[in-house]
Design a protein around this motif. Structure first.
Motif, PDB file in Angstrom:
ATOM      1  N   UNK A   1      42.869  44.453  87.078  1.00  0.00           N
ATOM      2  CA  UNK A   1      43.488  43.270  87.664  1.00  0.00           C
ATOM      3  C   UNK A   1      42.555  42.074  87.450  1.00  0.00           C
ATOM      4  N   UNK A   2      42.995  41.144  86.591  1.00  0.00           N
ATOM      5  CA  UNK A   2      42.141  40.024  86.176  1.00  0.00           C
ATOM      6  C   UNK A   2      42.787  38.715  86.619  1.00  0.00           C
ATOM      7  N   UNK A   3      41.987  37.769  87.012  1.00  0.00           N
ATOM      8  CA  UNK A   3      42.594  36.480  87.370  1.00  0.00           C
ATOM      9  C   UNK A   3      42.421  35.420  86.291  1.00  0.00           C
TER      10      UNK A   3
ATOM     11  N   UNK B   1      38.800  40.442  81.010  1.00  0.00           N
ATOM     12  CA  UNK B   1      39.888  41.232  80.413  1.00  0.00           C
ATOM     13  C   UNK B   1      39.394  41.942  79.155  1.00  0.00           C
ATOM     14  N   UNK B   2      38.626  41.223  78.333  1.00  0.00           N
ATOM     15  CA  UNK B   2      38.114  41.841  77.097  1.00  0.00           C
ATOM     16  C   UNK B   2      37.181  42.998  77.431  1.00  0.00           C
ATOM     17  N   UNK B   3      36.314  42.791  78.433  1.00  0.00           N
ATOM     18  CA  UNK B   3      35.383  43.854  78.812  1.00  0.00           C
ATOM     19  C   UNK B   3      36.142  45.055  79.406  1.00  0.00           C
ATOM     20  N   UNK B   4      37.201  44.781  80.146  1.00  0.00           N
ATOM     21  CA  UNK B   4      37.995  45.873  80.729  1.00  0.00           C
ATOM     22  C   UNK B   4      38.697  46.673  79.631  1.00  0.00           C
ATOM     23  N   UNK B   5      39.229  45.967  78.654  1.00  0.00           N
ATOM     24  CA  UNK B   5      39.879  46.656  77.531  1.00  0.00           C
ATOM     25  C   UNK B   5      38.862  47.508  76.783  1.00  0.00           C
ATOM     26  N   UNK B   6      37.713  46.916  76.581  1.00  0.00           N
ATOM     27  CA  UNK B   6      36.616  47.629  75.920  1.00  0.00           C
ATOM     28  C   UNK B   6      36.244  48.894  76.708  1.00  0.00           C
ATOM     29  N   UNK B   7      36.325  48.800  78.032  1.00  0.00           N
ATOM     30  CA  UNK B   7      35.944  49.926  78.901  1.00  0.00           C
ATOM     31  C   UNK B   7      36.994  51.023  78.918  1.00  0.00           C
TER      32      UNK B   7
ATOM     33  N   UNK C   1      40.630  50.552  79.867  1.00  0.00           N
ATOM     34  CA  UNK C   1      41.764  50.513  80.795  1.00  0.00           C
ATOM     35  C   UNK C   1      43.078  50.706  80.041  1.00  0.00           C
ATOM     36  N   UNK C   2      44.095  51.180  80.775  1.00  0.00           N
ATOM     37  CA  UNK C   2      45.371  51.510  80.139  1.00  0.00           C
ATOM     38  C   UNK C   2      46.398  50.397  80.287  1.00  0.00           C
ATOM     39  N   UNK C   3      46.091  49.424  81.102  1.00  0.00           N
ATOM     40  CA  UNK C   3      46.966  48.244  81.256  1.00  0.00           C
ATOM     41  C   UNK C   3      46.119  47.130  81.853  1.00  0.00           C
ATOM     42  N   UNK C   4      46.529  45.899  81.547  1.00  0.00           N
ATOM     43  CA  UNK C   4      45.836  44.761  82.139  1.00  0.00           C
ATOM     44  C   UNK C   4      46.864  43.943  82.893  1.00  0.00           C
ATOM     45  N   UNK C   5      46.508  43.563  84.119  1.00  0.00           N
ATOM     46  CA  UNK C   5      47.395  42.685  84.872  1.00  0.00           C
ATOM     47  C   UNK C   5      46.751  41.298  84.852  1.00  0.00           C
ATOM     48  N   UNK C   6      47.383  40.375  84.142  1.00  0.00           N
ATOM     49  CA  UNK C   6      46.893  38.991  84.099  1.00  0.00           C
ATOM     50  C   UNK C   6      48.028  38.098  83.621  1.00  0.00           C
TER      51      UNK C   6
END
Ligand code: SF4
Length: 359
Positions: free
Chosen positions: A82-84, A90-96, A98-103
């Motif tokens: 969950x990104x604001x 978001x890029x770091x979360x994708x890199x980590x 995650x299976x979906x991004x909420x933004x």
């Protein structure tokens, strides 16, 4: 009966499909500090055990985003970030992983949004966009106010940004704390898009009020075939959110695998304290999978008739009760054995049904 579902595209959150007639999922969000991997994973596991198919975690800073690598690696369910406002998170979360991004891409710089979209597309990760009544963009508030049309337009605007970047792996949500606004906004979206819809009433409140408000709003939409995944938002342990979400699905026969446990409201004919019996059965059958309705009734006179639609039932009287299977009274059981006998009968009927299916 199961409501007819609105046709949508299919999106995958990790291995979990959303939309296109696939089972409606229940999700929740952790309220631990994401930087605390142990605490967050422990809550993710508790949510999974309660029945959550997807869990979202807040990513307020880079340290949280870095923690996601360990969380995603060990999580039993797909994790959503969950990104604001910060595309780097978001890029770091994708890199980590995650299976979906909420933004909302409209909240990021143009270049930042483009980078996120490209990274998500490369990994096959969907993006959930949407609008909350509390955070509508200024221009939309000025032109359309804060009602359902404004909410829907804000979400459609975010969709258009992603579509212009050729990104269509999208889930959409529109949430207000007002039930009517949420319902109407989702109806508008259901008419105007075919992306899977994530349903919820935002800031729904404390467990009792919040569950009722969410049940009315989410339940109404599901009954109209609208909605592909749900999150009940409560000011409470998020496990309660999952339990409430599953119960809403069960009410529409949309929760595959879950037992439906019903009990009567009791009346002057009831000669037992039925609540502990019903609660005991519910607890004992927690987590048992199967397509059965189990009834716990307060009297032996009307109970069997009123439980006729159930597959298995216990009709309690003074000092004991009778077990009922698909409208047929089986035998009397003593009060102290009632719960165990009913639970045993449920397991036997589940086995019989499985045997009949295999035959
Ligand atoms: S099942 Fe018996 S106790 Fe329960 S509501 Fe009906 S009549 Fe009353």
């Amino acid at each position: 009966m199961i409501p007819d579902r609105r046709p949508t595209r299919r999106v995958y959150v990790g291995a979990v499909p959303l939309g296109d007639g696939t089972p409606i999922t229940v999700q929740s969000m952790t309220n631990t500090d994401t930087r605390d991997v142990t605490a967050t994973l422990s809550q993710v596991r508790a949510l999974r055990a309660a029945g959550a198919a997807i869990v979202r975690v807040g990513v307020p800073d880079m340290e949280s985003a870095r923690s996601l690598r360990a969380i995603c690696a060990q999580s039993p369910v797909p994790v959503v970030a969950d990104i604001h406002f910060d595309h780097r998170l978001a890029l770091a979360s994708l890199e980590a992983g995650v299976a979906k991004v909420r933004l909302n891409p409209g909240n990021l710089s143009e270049g930042g949004a483009q980078q996120v979209v490209e990274a998500a597309a490369r990994r096959g990760v969907p993006i959930r966009v949407g609008a909350n009544s509390g955070s509508l963009p200024k221009d939309i508030r000025r032109d359309l106010g804060t009602g359902p049309e404004a909410l829907a337009e804000a979400a459609l605007g975010q969709i258009r940004i992603l579509e212009r970047a050729d990104f269509e792996d999208i889930v959409v949500s529109v949430k207000a704390s007002d039930v009517t606004t949420t319902v109407r906004a989702n109806e508008i979206l259901a008419e105007k898009t075919d992306y899977p819809l994530h349903l919820g009433i935002t800031e729904a409140g404390t467990p009792r009020r919040g569950t009722i408000r969410s049940s009315v709003g989410i339940g109404y939409l599901l009954g109209r075939g609208i909605g592909d995944t749900v999150r009940v938002s409560l000011t409470a342990d998020p496990v309660l959110e999952v339990e409430a979400g599953l119960e809403i699905l069960r009410a529409w026969n949309l929760a595959p695998g879950g037992l439906r446990i019903i009990s009567c409201p009791t009346c002057a004919r009831c000669r037992v304290d039925l609540l502990p019996v019903a609660q005991g059965v519910e607890d004992a059958l927690e987590g048992v999978e199967g397509n059965l309705t189990v009834a716990i009734m307060g009297c032996e006179v009307n109970g069997p008739g009123e439980a006729r639609a159930a597959d298995v039932g216990l009709c309690c009287g003074r000092g004991g009760g009778v077990l009922v299977k698909r409208g047929r009274i089986l035998r009397r059981v003593a009060e102290e054995d009632m719960i165990a006998e009913l639970v045993d009968l449920v397991h036997r009927v589940l086995e019989e049904d499985a045997g009949n299916r295999d035959a």
